[in-house]
Design an enzyme around this catalytic site. Structure first.
Site, mmCIF file in Angstrom:
data_model
loop_
_atom_site.group_PDB
_atom_site.id
_atom_site.type_symbol
_atom_site.label_atom_id
_atom_site.label_comp_id
_atom_site.label_asym_id
_atom_site.label_seq_id
_atom_site.Cartn_x
_atom_site.Cartn_y
_atom_site.Cartn_z
ATOM 1 N N GLU A 283 0.900 -1.105 -0.027
ATOM 2 C CA GLU A 283 -0.073 0.038 0.083
ATOM 3 C C GLU A 283 0.965 1.196 -0.011
ATOM 4 O O GLU A 283 1.888 1.265 0.569
ATOM 5 C CB GLU A 283 -0.849 0.133 1.308
ATOM 6 N N GLU A 337 -13.632 5.654 0.206
ATOM 7 C CA GLU A 337 -14.629 4.669 0.949
ATOM 8 C C GLU A 337 -15.383 5.393 2.071
ATOM 9 O O GLU A 337 -14.760 5.513 2.824
ATOM 10 C CB GLU A 337 -13.817 3.393 1.261
ATOM 11 N N LYS A 340 -15.356 4.071 5.886
ATOM 12 C CA LYS A 340 -14.109 3.665 6.804
ATOM 13 C C LYS A 340 -14.001 4.352 8.025
ATOM 14 O O LYS A 340 -14.390 5.476 8.083
ATOM 15 C CB LYS A 340 -12.970 3.768 5.878
ATOM 16 N N GLU A 346 -9.024 8.717 5.985
ATOM 17 C CA GLU A 346 -9.084 7.339 5.766
ATOM 18 C C GLU A 346 -10.156 7.175 4.596
ATOM 19 O O GLU A 346 -10.202 6.197 4.045
ATOM 20 C CB GLU A 346 -9.460 6.429 7.228
#
Length: 448
Positions: A283, A337, A340, A346
């Site tokens: 990542e 997203e 999250k 995030e």
């Protein structure tokens, strides 16, 4: 990616510083390379997280991936809808076994074999190109001692299941680590594992070395900058021109923090006697938005970081310590997203918004851009000149993903009304082109 705290190793880095369409292959690479056993086309991968309730359907995501030539994908589960949607495509995929299953897979080899048969072996003959299994995520920096002690057993049992099914040569097994597994990382040549993680590392590295699998680590220069912006130059973190850093022990010059962090990982492995194990980035990314106290989380910085990262990866560069080994990384993440947990950052790492458009311009093709870039209807010249011209490309609508029943808690996919609307637009465009072509044919007949 889990909600992050500032790793000690990253703070050390401040020391010494003050399909159907004519796709445009923007990230194209010519050769096949290996990610320590994880088969990867080129050097660029993407993490496809699904902690959201507004994402496009898997079949639409496949269109997006292919249009942007993002042909290496990691998912955080083994979602059957995604695996079916990827059948007979150019996309290579790494599936994952969640932390919640690790203890069971460690204690029960039969369960490990059952999981591999259901979530890996069942899809490969049908054309889904699964190249790796990641067992757990950032386990060695957590607080669950039982989970840490179970990881090796789960890795071995999953690998043994692949061996028994004849898949171990094409599907490799590893686990992804937080950068917090390192106790020091500056200068890069002094990279070393933390006291808490080193006790687990020798057995893991023995396994990776024996099975020719990579050591995977999540590398985020953003966290080093956010943790100490006065000592970590933003230009150095974003790959922008800067004086960089010179490793006093090796005299190697680093012009960006990302490469320095990777070489610190190589040094930590070498210190334990595993210098030949490949280091790959599971990542990396930069958030485009954050809370007020999340300094640096802006669209401009995210665009700069990911744009410069993609440029470096396309060039197949090596690091100063490993100049002949191309850096290979999975970017986090494909989408923002919205579910999250944690700080606002995030939920804002995505290269794309849930509607399929780019979060910021990296030159990638979003879903709506695919529709708008279809060729126009034919232009028909009429009259006595006898000249006519037509430019058209007829493409069929994309088939919907077959419905499947989720199994073993591995399906976390969701759909959205906006995604369905985009699918309808594709059909309407197709229908209009058919009508236009029919009109053109009629004109030709009348002119005979």
């Amino acid at each position: 990616m889990e909600a992050k705290t500032r790793p000690t190793a990253e703070l050390d880095l401040r020391r010494g510083m003050r399909v159907c369409w004519p796709f445009i292959l923007l990230l194209s690479v010519a050769s096949m390379q290996s990610i320590g056993g994880f088969s990867l086309t080129g050097t660029v991968g993407i993490n496809y997280g699904q902690i959201a309730n507004n994402l496009p359907s898997p079949s639409q995501v496949v269109e997006l991936l292919q249009a942007s030539n993002l042909t290496n994908v990691r998912i955080y589960d083994a979602n059957p809808e995604i695996l079916i949607a990827l059948r007979n495509t150019s996309v290579r995929i790494v599936v994952s076994l969640g932390n919640e299953y690790v203890a069971t897979m460690s204690a029960r080899p039969d369960k490990a074999r059952q999981w591999v048969k259901k979530n890996v072996a069942a899809y490969i003959p049908a054309g889904t190109n699964i190249t790796g299994v990641l067992v757990g995520n950032e386990i060695y920096t957590g607080n669950d001692t039982v989970l840490k002690q179970s990881l090796m057993g789960a890795l071995k049992n999953i690998h043994s299941a692949l061996v028994s099914l004849g898949l171990d040569n094409t599907v490799k097994v590893s686990t992804a680590h937080s950068y917090q597994v390192f106790g020091s990382s500056f200068p890069p040549s002094s990279g070393a594992f933390s006291d808490k993680s080193v006790a687990y590392m020798k057995q893991l590295l023995d396994f990776l070395n024996a099975t020719h699998a990579p050591f995977l680590v999540n590398v985020y220069p953003y966290f080093a900058y956010k943790g100490d912006p006065s000592d970590v130059p933003l230009d150095y973190a974003l790959f922008r021109p800067s004086s960089g850093v010179v490793d006093s022990k090796t005299n190697l010059h680093y012009d960006n923090l990302f490469y320095a962090q990777i070489d610190a990982a190589y040094s930590a492995l070498a210190a334990l006697g595993y210098g030949k194990v490949d280091v790959r980035v599971s990542e990396t990314g930069w958030p485009s938005k954050g809370n007020n106290d999340e300094i640096g989380a802006t669209p401009e910085n995210a665009k700069t970081y990911n744009g410069n990262l993609l440029e470096r990866l396309r060039k197949k560069e090596g690091t100063p310590l490993k100049p002949n080994v191309s850096v290979q990384a999975f970017i986090f993440a494909l989408f923002n997203e919205n579910l999250k947990p944690g700080p606002a950052s995030e939920r804002n790492y995505g290269l794309f918004k849930p509607d399929g458009t780019e979060t910021y311009d990296l030159g990638l093709k979003g879903l709506k851009r695919i529709v708008s870039s279809l060729p126009p209807p034919p232009t028909v010249a009429t009259g006595n000149s006898g000249n006519s011209s037509a430019t058209t490309a007829i493409t069929s609508p994309t088939a919907a993903t077959p419905s499947v029943s989720p199994g073993d808690g591995t399906n976390s996919s969701s759909d959205s009304s906006s995604a369905k609307g985009m699918h309808s637009l594709v059909f309407i465009s197709f229908y209009l082109q058919i009508l236009a072509l029919s009109s053109f044919i009629s004109v030709l007949i009348l002119e005979q």
